[in-house]
Design a protein around this motif. Structure first.
Motif, PDB file in Angstrom:
ATOM      1  N   THR A 108       0.843  -1.158  -0.087  1.00  9.76           N
ATOM      2  CA  THR A 108      -0.163  -0.016   0.007  1.00  9.76           C
ATOM      3  C   THR A 108       0.789   1.369   0.125  1.00  9.76           C
ATOM      4  O   THR A 108       0.145   2.124  -0.334  1.00  9.76           O
ATOM      5  CB  THR A 108      -1.030  -0.023   1.231  1.00  9.76           C
ATOM      6  OG1 THR A 108       0.008   0.075   2.306  1.00  9.76           O
ATOM      7  CG2 THR A 108      -1.907  -1.180   1.260  1.00  9.76           C
ATOM      8  N   TRP A 109       2.217   1.153   0.543  1.00  8.01           N
ATOM      9  CA  TRP A 109       2.922   2.122   0.367  1.00  8.01           C
ATOM     10  C   TRP A 109       4.079   2.012  -0.647  1.00  8.01           C
ATOM     11  O   TRP A 109       4.686   3.100  -1.081  1.00  8.01           O
ATOM     12  CB  TRP A 109       3.716   2.478   1.764  1.00  8.01           C
ATOM     13  CG  TRP A 109       2.610   2.843   2.850  1.00  8.01           C
ATOM     14  CD1 TRP A 109       1.749   3.194   2.852  1.00  8.01           C
ATOM     15  CD2 TRP A 109       3.351   2.684   4.407  1.00  8.01           C
ATOM     16  NE1 TRP A 109       1.028   3.445   3.933  1.00  8.01           N
ATOM     17  CE2 TRP A 109       2.173   3.154   5.084  1.00  8.01           C
ATOM     18  CE3 TRP A 109       4.293   2.221   4.862  1.00  8.01           C
ATOM     19  CZ2 TRP A 109       2.169   3.289   6.406  1.00  8.01           C
ATOM     20  CZ3 TRP A 109       4.444   2.554   6.344  1.00  8.01           C
ATOM     21  CH2 TRP A 109       3.238   2.910   7.104  1.00  8.01           C
ATOM     22  N   ALA A 110       4.402   0.911  -0.973  1.00  7.00           N
ATOM     23  CA  ALA A 110       5.367   0.932  -1.853  1.00  7.00           C
ATOM     24  C   ALA A 110       5.475   1.669  -3.345  1.00  7.00           C
ATOM     25  O   ALA A 110       4.382   1.635  -3.839  1.00  7.00           O
ATOM     26  CB  ALA A 110       5.678  -0.679  -2.519  1.00  7.00           C
ATOM     27  N   ARG A 111       6.580   2.166  -3.741  1.00  8.74           N
ATOM     28  CA  ARG A 111       6.704   2.920  -5.006  1.00  8.74           C
ATOM     29  C   ARG A 111       7.718   2.085  -5.900  1.00  8.74           C
ATOM     30  O   ARG A 111       7.673   0.994  -6.049  1.00  8.74           O
ATOM     31  CB  ARG A 111       7.197   4.262  -4.840  1.00  8.74           C
ATOM     32  CG  ARG A 111       6.490   5.109  -3.980  1.00  8.74           C
ATOM     33  CD  ARG A 111       5.082   5.414  -4.447  1.00  8.74           C
ATOM     34  NE  ARG A 111       4.287   6.316  -3.588  1.00  8.74           N
ATOM     35  CZ  ARG A 111       3.364   5.910  -2.724  1.00  8.74           C
ATOM     36  NH1 ARG A 111       3.264   4.544  -2.517  1.00  8.74           N
ATOM     37  NH2 ARG A 111       2.711   6.869  -2.155  1.00  8.74           N
TER      38      ARG A 111
ATOM     39  N   LEU B  21      13.281  -2.823   2.086  1.00 11.16           N
ATOM     40  CA  LEU B  21      12.200  -3.631   2.957  1.00 11.16           C
ATOM     41  C   LEU B  21      11.444  -2.795   3.788  1.00 11.16           C
ATOM     42  O   LEU B  21      10.090  -2.847   4.083  1.00 11.16           O
ATOM     43  CB  LEU B  21      12.917  -4.719   3.822  1.00 11.16           C
ATOM     44  CG  LEU B  21      11.888  -5.657   4.872  1.00 11.16           C
ATOM     45  CD1 LEU B  21      10.809  -6.369   4.073  1.00 11.16           C
ATOM     46  CD2 LEU B  21      12.688  -6.551   5.538  1.00 11.16           C
ATOM     47  N   PHE B  22      12.083  -1.877   4.673  1.00 14.33           N
ATOM     48  CA  PHE B  22      11.280  -0.791   5.473  1.00 14.33           C
ATOM     49  C   PHE B  22      11.271   0.464   4.881  1.00 14.33           C
ATOM     50  O   PHE B  22      12.366   1.211   4.719  1.00 14.33           O
ATOM     51  CB  PHE B  22      12.001  -0.991   6.706  1.00 14.33           C
ATOM     52  CG  PHE B  22      12.023  -2.206   7.653  1.00 14.33           C
ATOM     53  CD1 PHE B  22      10.609  -2.833   7.977  1.00 14.33           C
ATOM     54  CD2 PHE B  22      13.057  -3.149   7.803  1.00 14.33           C
ATOM     55  CE1 PHE B  22      10.663  -4.244   8.610  1.00 14.33           C
ATOM     56  CE2 PHE B  22      13.069  -4.262   8.579  1.00 14.33           C
ATOM     57  CZ  PHE B  22      11.686  -4.915   9.040  1.00 14.33           C
ATOM     58  N   ILE B  23       9.985   0.877   4.554  1.00 17.71           N
ATOM     59  CA  ILE B  23       9.981   2.004   4.016  1.00 17.71           C
ATOM     60  C   ILE B  23       8.606   2.981   4.882  1.00 17.71           C
ATOM     61  O   ILE B  23       7.948   2.321   5.589  1.00 17.71           O
ATOM     62  CB  ILE B  23       9.347   1.896   2.620  1.00 17.71           C
ATOM     63  CG1 ILE B  23       7.983   1.176   2.345  1.00 17.71           C
ATOM     64  CG2 ILE B  23      10.297   1.324   1.440  1.00 17.71           C
ATOM     65  CD1 ILE B  23       7.359   0.860   1.135  1.00 17.71           C
ATOM     66  N   GLY B  24       8.787   4.128   4.539  1.00 19.16           N
ATOM     67  CA  GLY B  24       7.528   4.993   5.092  1.00 19.16           C
ATOM     68  C   GLY B  24       6.505   5.316   4.110  1.00 19.16           C
ATOM     69  O   GLY B  24       6.267   4.590   3.124  1.00 19.16           O
ATOM     70  N   SER B  25       5.642   5.804   4.607  1.00 21.85           N
ATOM     71  CA  SER B  25       4.309   6.045   3.810  1.00 21.85           C
ATOM     72  C   SER B  25       4.357   6.463   2.389  1.00 21.85           C
ATOM     73  O   SER B  25       3.565   6.528   1.535  1.00 21.85           O
ATOM     74  CB  SER B  25       3.255   6.925   4.604  1.00 21.85           C
ATOM     75  OG  SER B  25       3.996   8.017   4.958  1.00 21.85           O
TER      76      SER B  25
END
Length: 324
Positions: free
Chosen positions: A219-222, A227-231
């Motif tokens: 839902t956040w991935a661009r 592995l660990f990303i922000g919104s």
């Protein structure tokens, strides 16, 4: 206020206060040190002048034995080894400068060293506190946020990862990946200090947390492989993770704010308590030397000492005769 009116060429030779003032002028005007540093140097040299006055000796006539005695007095009075080292550094610079001005023939601070500082034990959580933190579930407005922070906590505590190793994890293995997790084999492959790779087992709890986070990460991935990303889809920074973990520990009801390396210490301490295998802990942590890992044996002894104090009927006997 520090008056800095004299230059090095105008240095008086018979007045301690003037010598100090000329040196402070030198470090501020010629070396361009920060005002705060100049203030600290001034305080250190005022302390030196006080010692010299008490010993009835001028600054240029101070000997190595004077310096050693004053250091011993500071140490006996409870001043920290680090504090003494900083004072010595200030004094040493002053006498180096006096030597360059041709005002002394020897540096009385030259071979004087501060007392060795005892290495503080790493801060680790108890087993119950670690489980309390890892089991905490936050009623978040954004489920992905809770899933991500839970996964981060599980990997830090369950695998003993460094914060740099954690933020370097990618979703999948690739030629450019610094690290990744093989969920099928239950292993994390990370790039540690010195660009050394190592593999660490990933437990069931961490794998379950990872699976939940990967479901919601989309839902956040661009385009970022992290592995660990922000919104917004960007890789998390170490500072961001520190802030989130500190917040999570507070919400979980822990008395101590938790930072990422504390969970690494907790991982190592708890594995050693359960297994007693120091070499295995060394491998899991990626320490190049066993001496680095041995600090956890001191933590382990502390744990055992607490258990003994709390449980053994003779722990607090202090010479009292047994009852009955």
């Amino acid at each position: 206020m520090i008056l800095l009116a004299r230059t090095a060429s105008e240095t008086p030779t018979g007045d301690d206060a003037a010598l100090v003032q000329a040196y402070l002028n030198h470090v501020k005007v010629e070396k361009r040190l920060a005002e705060r540093t100049v203030v600290l140097y001034s305080q250190d040299l005022q302390r030196l002048c006080a010692h010299a006055a008490e010993a009835r000796v001028c600054l240029k006539d101070i000997q190595n034995t004077h310096i050693r005695r004053w250091i011993a007095q500071m140490h006996s009075a409870g001043r920290s080894a680090r504090g003494i080292a900083l004072i010595l550094s200030g004094w040493r610079g002053f006498y180096v400068w006096l030597g360059r001005q041709g005002l002394i023939g020897h540096n009385p601070v030259q071979d004087v060293r501060a007392p060795k500082a005892g290495k503080p034990l790493p801060k680790a959580l108890g087993v119950d506190e670690s489980v309390q933190l890892a089991s905490h579930v936050e009623e978040a407005d954004h489920p992905a946020l809770e899933a991500r922070d839970a996964c981060i906590t599980e990997l830090l505590y369950g695998c003993g990862l460094r914060i740099g190793e954690l933020v370097g994890l990618d979703v999948t293995a690739s030629g450019e990946a610094r690290g990744w997790i093989d969920a099928q084999d239950g292993e994390a492959h990370v790039l540690g200090k010195g660009s050394k790779r190592r593999s660490v087992p990933v437990g069931k709890a961490a794998l379950a947390a990872l699976a939940r986070w990967l479901e919601l990460r989309a839902t956040w991935a661009r385009e970022d492989a992290a592995l660990f990303i922000g919104s917004r889809g960007q890789r998390l920074t170490p500072q961001h993770i520190r802030v989130r973990l500190k917040r999570r520990s507070r919400l979980a009801g822990l008395a101590t704010p938790v930072h990422p390396h504390m969970l690494r210490h907790s991982f190592a301490s708890h594995v050693l308590q359960s297994s007693g295998d120091l070499r295995a802990v060394q491998e899991l942590l990626g320490h190049a030397s066993i001496s680095t890992t041995q600090v956890y044996t001191r933590l382990d002894f502390q744990h055992l000492a607490k258990v003994y104090d709390a449980a053994h009927p003779r722990a607090h006997a202090k010479g009292k005769p047994p009852k009955g």
